[in-house]
Design a protein around this motif. Structure first.
Motif, mmCIF file in Angstrom:
data_model
loop_
_atom_site.group_PDB
_atom_site.id
_atom_site.type_symbol
_atom_site.label_atom_id
_atom_site.label_comp_id
_atom_site.label_asym_id
_atom_site.label_seq_id
_atom_site.Cartn_x
_atom_site.Cartn_y
_atom_site.Cartn_z
ATOM 1 N N PHE A 191 -3.165 -4.539 2.464
ATOM 2 C CA PHE A 191 -4.072 -4.818 3.755
ATOM 3 C C PHE A 191 -4.738 -3.385 4.250
ATOM 4 O O PHE A 191 -3.893 -2.364 4.036
ATOM 5 N N GLU A 192 -5.922 -3.641 4.614
ATOM 6 C CA GLU A 192 -6.454 -2.683 5.347
ATOM 7 C C GLU A 192 -6.629 -2.897 6.900
ATOM 8 O O GLU A 192 -6.800 -4.134 7.150
ATOM 9 N N ARG A 193 -5.786 -2.047 7.672
ATOM 10 C CA ARG A 193 -5.464 -2.385 9.091
ATOM 11 C C ARG A 193 -6.370 -1.538 9.809
ATOM 12 O O ARG A 193 -6.246 -0.099 9.759
ATOM 13 N N THR A 194 -7.047 -2.008 10.885
ATOM 14 C CA THR A 194 -7.568 -1.373 11.995
ATOM 15 C C THR A 194 -7.193 -1.862 13.188
ATOM 16 O O THR A 194 -6.328 -2.979 13.375
ATOM 17 N N THR A 195 -7.519 -1.473 14.498
ATOM 18 C CA THR A 195 -7.190 -1.895 15.705
ATOM 19 C C THR A 195 -7.659 -3.073 16.024
ATOM 20 O O THR A 195 -7.138 -4.143 16.750
ATOM 21 N N ARG A 196 -8.782 -3.677 15.181
ATOM 22 C CA ARG A 196 -9.376 -4.681 15.615
ATOM 23 C C ARG A 196 -9.186 -5.884 14.207
ATOM 24 O O ARG A 196 -9.521 -7.025 14.733
ATOM 25 N N SER A 197 -9.009 -5.298 13.008
ATOM 26 C CA SER A 197 -9.201 -6.385 12.048
ATOM 27 C C SER A 197 -8.094 -6.246 11.095
ATOM 28 O O SER A 197 -7.387 -4.992 11.017
#
Length: 309
Positions: free
Chosen positions: A54-60
């Motif tokens: 997974f690529e995780r950011t604070t929004r997605s």
């Protein structure tokens, strides 16, 4: 030994859930896990595969190329496991439980012991509940769902019911051993007219079957003694009070010497005994198992041929 010892079902379920929801929060809710526990599962899976999923950011949250490639395989493993567990569970359940069968009296006395005996030896954990009744009651019990099956015959096509055929059961003549008709090898229906006839009442399944089958030859017996049970007719025949028409499967094993049984011809009339069931509606696992076991039994075929005696 597995090349990926850190890969387990918990990790696969966590991965598929996060990928499906595109959200760690929603996946944690679905799996009833804390956010930290879910994160640890995904981390353990990624470490075991040595891949980022997974690529995780604070929004997605989005799948990596490796995660996108792995997703259908992970889903396939979980689906195959679920299907295997369902198969094993249903197979186990099919060997336990209660099965209710409604049966007409002639079959209950002469055929049911064999059917039940063979099945009970194969499936001793299944509890059988047997209902002996007339044809109308048997079909009603099946239609209303109070019995999974009926073992009987159908006089005419019934929209709610279908039948798995088991055997052909011809109607035969029963007469006193010293009766003039006993000297014949076969007897035509028209030859019955001079004699007092002991027959089921007009509402019985057997009588309706005969009336429908013999309509073309204008079969109108008039010297009648109407009875409710076939066993009664045999007693009256033995006492010399008349002749009777019975299904061949109802002929008692010890009939020889007491009464004569002769084939009825021109035409030959037979009823088809079978497993009556509802056309629609899901059968229980126990019922499906019983139907399959009955198919695997040695075919019952036609009833035994009639001899002179």
């Amino acid at each position: 030994m597995s090349d990926f010892p850190g890969v387990d079902l918990e990790g696969l379920r966590a991965f598929v859930s996060v990928a499906s929801h595109a959200s760690f929060h929603d996946a944690a809710m679905e799996l009833e896990l804390s956010a930290s526990a879910l994160t640890r599962r995904i981390k353990r899976l990624e470490d075991a595969l040595d891949l980022r999923l997974f690529e995780r950011t604070t929004r997605s949250v989005a799948l990596t190329a490796s995660g996108d490639m792995f997703l259908p395989h992970a889903r396939g493993v979980l689906q195959e496991l679920e299907a295997s567990l369902k198969l094993v569970t249903e197979s186990t359940r099919s060997r336990t439980g209660t099965l209710t069968i409604a049966c007409i009296s002639t079959v209950a006395k002469h055929l049911l012991p064999r059917i039940v005996g063979d099945y009970h030896r194969r499936r001793p954990d299944v509890r059988l509940r047997l209902i002996e009744a007339d044809l109308a009651t048997v079909t009603r019990r099946v239609v209303e769902g109070h019995a999974e099956f009926g073992i009987a015959f159908l006089v005419s096509e019934t929209p709610e019911l279908t039948i798995d055929e088991l055997l052909t059961d011809p109607y035969v003549l029963a007469c006193p051993a010293d009766h003039p008709l006993a000297a014949r090898a076969t007897v035509a229906w028209r030859e019955l007219r001079p004699w007092p006839l002991i027959v089921s009442g007009s509402t019985s399944g057997n009588r309706r079957m005969l009336d429908a089958a013999l309509r073309d030859i204008d079969w109108r017996p008039d010297r009648l003694i109407e009875i409710e049970h076939l066993t009664t007719s045999l007693g009256l025949v033995e006492a010399g009070l008349g002749i009777s028409i019975i299904p061949q499967c109802a002929v008692p094993r010890d009939a020889e010497g007491r009464i004569a049984i002769r084939p009825l011809v021109d035409p030959t009339v037979a009823r088809t005994i079978g497993l009556i069931r509802r056309r629609k509606g899901k059968m229980s696992a126990v019922a499906r198992d019983f139907r399959l076991a009955l198919r695997r039994m040695a075919p019952l075929g036609a009833t035994e041929p009639i001899g002179r005696g």
